[in-house]
Write an enzyme that holds these catalytic residues in place. Structure first.
Site, PDB file in Angstrom:
ATOM      1  N   HIS A 128       0.845  -1.189   0.000  1.00 51.05           N
ATOM      2  CA  HIS A 128       0.000   0.000   0.000  1.00 51.05           C
ATOM      3  C   HIS A 128       0.880   1.239   0.000  1.00 51.05           C
ATOM      4  O   HIS A 128       1.934   1.269   0.629  1.00 51.05           O
ATOM      5  CB  HIS A 128      -0.922  -0.005   1.223  1.00 51.05           C
ATOM      6  N   HIS A 166      -4.524  -5.788 -12.014  1.00 55.52           N
ATOM      7  CA  HIS A 166      -4.623  -4.720 -11.020  1.00 55.52           C
ATOM      8  C   HIS A 166      -3.259  -4.156 -10.654  1.00 55.52           C
ATOM      9  O   HIS A 166      -3.166  -3.241  -9.835  1.00 55.52           O
ATOM     10  CB  HIS A 166      -5.328  -5.219  -9.759  1.00 55.52           C
ATOM     11  N   LEU A 216       1.095   5.789  -1.155  1.00 56.87           N
ATOM     12  CA  LEU A 216       0.589   7.035  -1.723  1.00 56.87           C
ATOM     13  C   LEU A 216       1.718   7.582  -2.593  1.00 56.87           C
ATOM     14  O   LEU A 216       2.839   7.742  -2.121  1.00 56.87           O
ATOM     15  CB  LEU A 216       0.234   8.021  -0.617  1.00 56.87           C
ATOM     16  N   HIS A 249      -3.238   3.900  -2.933  1.00 53.95           N
ATOM     17  CA  HIS A 249      -3.502   2.458  -2.936  1.00 53.95           C
ATOM     18  C   HIS A 249      -3.602   1.969  -1.500  1.00 53.95           C
ATOM     19  O   HIS A 249      -2.599   1.846  -0.803  1.00 53.95           O
ATOM     20  CB  HIS A 249      -2.376   1.722  -3.675  1.00 53.95           C
TER      21      HIS A 249
END
Length: 965
Positions: free
Chosen positions: A687, A887, A689, A718
């Site tokens: 994850h 994805h 940014l 994300h």
């Protein structure tokens, strides 16, 4: 001849460009397909992805094909990048097809339970809901266990500390550190984790017998008997929880309590008396507040003043109960009391409850007589001469109990006789033998109950002695090996060279070879003394202590287990270690790269400070349970009403940021507890940014509709539903495994656990998942809110003037009811997209109005050194992939291997110096795990998507700043 590809006994045939098919066979209900170029297929075939893909084709109701996207890699049950459409009427829904990661510990790990017990975690399977676990919050507390999970054959790693504590766990299992809970994969030698040295005893069931019954109170007032019966204290059995608490109270009262009339008094420090009050209350009586009074004393001609603290219970029934259980009445020196007779019939951990409470009151605290050596902790006991035999017997019985618990003691001695007004007083004393091994055994299994000061010192002493023992054992081994080498003819000089890196000096080797060393070696001169070690130790009020990791090693695969506690601290103690347990959006700006150039470091620092990341708490908004339930119920509507979103955000979000079927009541309180402290944060792992610039536009007309142009600055976010989503998946996976075991037995992998269509669990899970999706959209919206604030501060303009509007927000891990064509007919399917993105084409009614004429935006993140892509849903997606595409880039290297191959600080420096990308993360290990080289080539993934027509390239973006959890 069509091309074929062989891997791990599986044959794939290329049925068209970039489409590789695994023939339907055995119990497969449909063929399986991998969408990939040959180079990507090579990566995909390196782990269990192909076998997992075949397994998904066994699910009941699966339609057309089981599909793996170009970025596919091994996951839990389903491969990441897996897509299946399953008939809603006659199929099933599977949590493993939505997204799930296992973070667990090995089955032999021992979990701390109340009352000084421990149990192997695998043995909790049939009793977890009847047990409580020890939780390390601000203090040590007990918590209900709400969840038990087991997973077969997962890769595990062993952590070993400098004191020799060990535990085996999966890479994602979290350990408490000074920086909070951190997954094992982010730890490395030299890091500090918190451990609890206290072990206690195995949680064996005690022999069952009646300790007290009504006949024992034959002469008592009937009201007293009634008071005990209504509290379920008569009859009192050896297996009752109240009995366990009474063992402690009787032990402590024997040492530091008294009776006055009907009142029962306990004396001690205020924080220790608080624990006594809790136990009195737990068995049904009302304790007083803590009293305080100043007292003066004259002993042997010395005068001193003290402050005495005490607690009383006024109920006569409580006093009579303690007396019947062996608490001495009247002056203890003039009494013939001994140990309670029932102690010889109970389990060892029950004996330890009595002893530890008595020792909390009466045994001396751990202390040293030399810098590195301890006194024998001792207990003294006085009786008047007329009762000396009883006092001596009492002390011998304590020694006998300790011996049965494998704690050795020194000889009992009569140390003095004193003439008092009441007569001659005899004082007896014995100590706990002071060799290191025996003290460790005592401190870690019995210790000092109801005395935090002594127990805290014992915690440090135990860890100190374990370190000391480890060092001296190593020195003994070196001495033995050196002597063996000498006996074999090796010259002394060579022996010294052989062991020069073992932490011993030449003098040590010479004494080992020539002096005939006697006994165990002493620790080296530079080994710290106890007081120095204690001063440098990180000791928490919850009696855990910081310990340094010595090594981490992979130890193969094992069945792994986890439990979930109801306490908000979300941790438990295993083997002494304190352990615990998405989607993407793009925000546009009207800034250009030139506007940002030179301010990258300022911006990345501001974003890192403002946006919570990793395992920390969400800081954008503080929430309570009521707020979380609104978020789960209403999604982005809540964010709009609360002022964290604007109407435009909802219009540019998949499903307008709201799933109608969401039902917060289907989410467990544990999941909600995790969510309320994480909303508005990035999470850990992959994850991130990322501030990016648009470097390439491939379809100018579509890019114009998306509002993108070259050199424009955009922000990619994300993250997902954080611990709330993980916990919800855990909850339902275990419910489904239990309720639908028959279906599971027919599937090739238990990780495919699925609830049949039409079942209550299928409906409950679908509603719970909708609530998790609402949470994830809101989580990303709150991060967006924080990003807007940062840009406004850094560029000194309102975010609206900077153009920070949402391009699109799309979910990655999801199962949705959608209508697709199957066999020439429209059918409603559960479309599982695990690590895949919905990619609906132009004209589809579920594409937001803003993009319906051009197709849904698709965002495919790459690595932080390779850039990302914006696509649109392709015309072939509905027929080929149930309207889905990849994805992301997809991993080709495990996180563990990445940390071996890359050094985070080097990656960070290279990205900055060679590519002008500014990266900031909570640790260097996180950067290493996400290094560009651990991912597939995102450009190749996108090329395959574009060539197949399932996702058309629109634009490419390139990183400028990146923050990771």
């Amino acid at each position: 001849m069509p091309k074929t590809f062989e891997a791990q006994g599986i044959t794939l045939e290329e049925v068209r460009d970039y489409v590789w098919e695994i023939e339907q066979e055995g119990g497969m209900n449909v063929p399986a397909r991998v969408l990939a170029s040959e180079s990507l297929l090579e990566h995909i075939s390196e782990d269990k992805t192909l076998q997992q893909l075949k397994n998904t084709a066994h699910l009941p109701g699966v339609q057309n094909h089981a599909i793996c996207m170009p970025d596919g890699h091994q996951g839990y049950g389903f491969p990441v990048g897996g897509v299946v459409g399953i008939d809603v009427e006659n199929g099933c829904i599977s949590p493993g097809g939505v997204g799930y990661d296992i973070n667990c510990i090995a089955g032999g790990s021992e979990v701390r339970l109340p009352f000084g017990r421990r149990v192997r975690i695998r043995e909790l399977a049939d009793r977890f809901d009847r047990e409580r676990a020890i939780v390390k919050a601000d203090s040590e507390v007990e918590s209900d266990i709400r969840l038990f999970t087991k997973t077969d054959d997962k890769p595990v790693y062993e952590i070993e500390t400098a004191a020799g504590d060990t535990i085996e766990a999966t890479a994602d299992h979290e350990f408490q550190t000074p920086e909070g809970m951190v997954p094992l994969r982010n730890l490395e030698p030299g890091d500090v984790v918190f451990v609890d040295p206290f072990d206690g005893f195995q949680a064996v069931d005690p022999p069952e017998f009646t300790v007290l019954e009504t006949e024992d109170f034959a002469d008592a007032d009937p009201q007293l008997i009634h008071a005990l019966e209504e509290r379920d204290l008569l009859p009192l059995r050896s297996t009752d929880e109240a009995f366990h608490r009474l063992l402690k109270l009787v032990g402590y009262h024997t040492g530091d309590g008294s009776f006055h009339g009907s009142m029962t008094w306990f004396y001690g420090d205020p924080e220790d008396l608080a624990s006594i009050r809790e136990d009195i209350r737990a068995i049904g009586f009302t304790p007083s507040r803590v009293f305080e009074r100043d007292r003066s004393h004259d002993i042997d001609g010395n005068h001193f003043d003290t402050t005495e603290y005490s607690v009383k219970a006024t109920a006569n029934a409580f006093r009579q109960l303690l007396e019947k259980l062996g608490a001495p009445s009247g002056p203890k020196v003039a009494s013939n009391f001994g140990i309670p007779s029932y102690l010889d019939r109970v389990a060892d951990w029950q004996q330890a409850l009595y002893l530890s409470a008595l020792f909390g009151a009466e045994l001396s605290a751990p202390d040293t007589h030399a810098p590195k050596n301890f006194y024998a902790p001792s207990i003294s006991h006085n009786r008047l001469l007329a009762h000396a035999d009883a006092g001596e017997a009492f002390m011998h019985d304590l020694k006998r109990l300790l011996d049965g618990l494998e704690v050795r003691t020194n000889a009992l001695e009569e140390v003095e006789r004193t003439e008092r007004e009441a007569g001659t007083s005899v004082r007896f004393r014995f100590g706990i033998k002071s060799d290191d091994e025996n003290l460790i055994r005592f401190f870690t299994t019995i210790g000092y109950r109801y005395n935090r000061s002594k127990q805290q010192r014992a915690v440090v002493a135990a860890q100190y002695l374990k370190r000391k023992q480890r060092v001296t054992d190593d020195r003994a081994r070196i001495a033995t090996e050196s002597k063996a080498m000498a006996d074999g003819g090796m010259p002394a000089g060579r022996i010294k060279r052989e062991v020069r890196d073992a932490g011993v000096n030449e003098r040590f080797i010479e004494r080992s070879l020539y002096s005939g060393r006697k006994g165990h070696p002493r620790p080296p001169m530079d080994f710290p003394d106890f007081e120095t070690f204690r001063d440098q130790s990180r000791v928490k009020s919850n009696l855990s202590i910081g310990e340094t990791i010595a090594r981490i090693k992979e130890v193969g695969e094992a069945d792994v287990y986890d439990i979930g506690v109801s306490h908000e601290a979300h941790n438990f103690v295993a083997n002494g270690f304190v352990v615990s347990n998405c989607g993407v959006r793009m925000v546009k700006t009207n800034l250009t790269y030139d506007d940002l150039r030179g301010r990258e470091e300022e911006l990345v620092d501001a974003l890192f400070d403002r946006i919570p990341q990793g395992l920390g708490k969400g800081g954008v908004v503080e929430t309570d349970m009521a707020t979380i339930e609104k978020v789960l119920d209403r999604g982005m509507d809540w964010a709009l009403e609360a002022g964290y979103a604007v109407e435009d955000d909802l219009e540019h979000c998949e499903d307008n940021g709201y799933r109608e079927e969401a039902d917060p009541t289907k989410i467990s309180d544990k999941a909600k507890d995790r969510g309320k402290v994480q909303i508005g944060s990035l999470g850990s792992g992959n994850h991130f940014l990322e501030v990016q610039r648009v470097t390439d536009v491939f379809r100018e007309d579509v890019a114009a509709d998306f509002g993108l142009e070259e050199e424009q600055i955009v922000v990619l976010i994300h993250t997902g539903s954080r611990g709330l989503g993980h916990q919800t998946c855990t909850d339902y996976l275990r419910k489904i495994e239990k309720a639908h075991a028959g279906l599971l037995e027919r599937l090739p992998d238990k990780e495919l656990a699925a609830a049949p269509s039409g079942s209550q669990l299928a409906e409950d899970y679908y509603q719970a998942m909708g609530a998790c999706i609402n949470f994830a959209w809101t989580n990303r919206q709150l991060v967006t809110y924080g990003v807007r604030e940062v840009f406004a501060d850094v560029f000194d303009e309102p975010w609206q003037d900077l153009g920070l509007y949402l391009l699109y927000d799309v979910a990655h891990n999801i199962a949705k009811k959608e209508t697709h064509e199957v066999g020439g007919e429209d059918r409603e399917l559960y479309v599982h997209r695990k690590g895949a993105t919905r990619a609906f084409p132009a004209g589809h009614p579920e594409v937001p109005k803003a993009y319906r004429d051009v197709g849904q935006p698709v965002i495919i993140p790459g690595s932080m050194g390779a850039g990302s892509y914006v696509l649109r849903g392709g015309a072939e997606a509905m027929g080929l992939t149930f309207g889905s595409t990849a994805h992301g880039a997809g991993r080709i290297m495990s996180r563990t291997q990445a940390k071996k191959d890359y050094w985070g600080e080097d990656v960070q420096q290279e990205l900055r110096e060679q590519q002008h990308i500014y990266v900031k993360a909570a640790s260097g290990a996180t950067i290493a795990e996400e290094a560009p080289g651990v991912y597939k080539d995102v450009s190749e993934v996108v090329r395959v998507s574009d060539a197949l027509g399932i996702g058309d390239k629109v634009a490419r973006t390139y990183p400028v700043c990146n923050i990771k959890g």
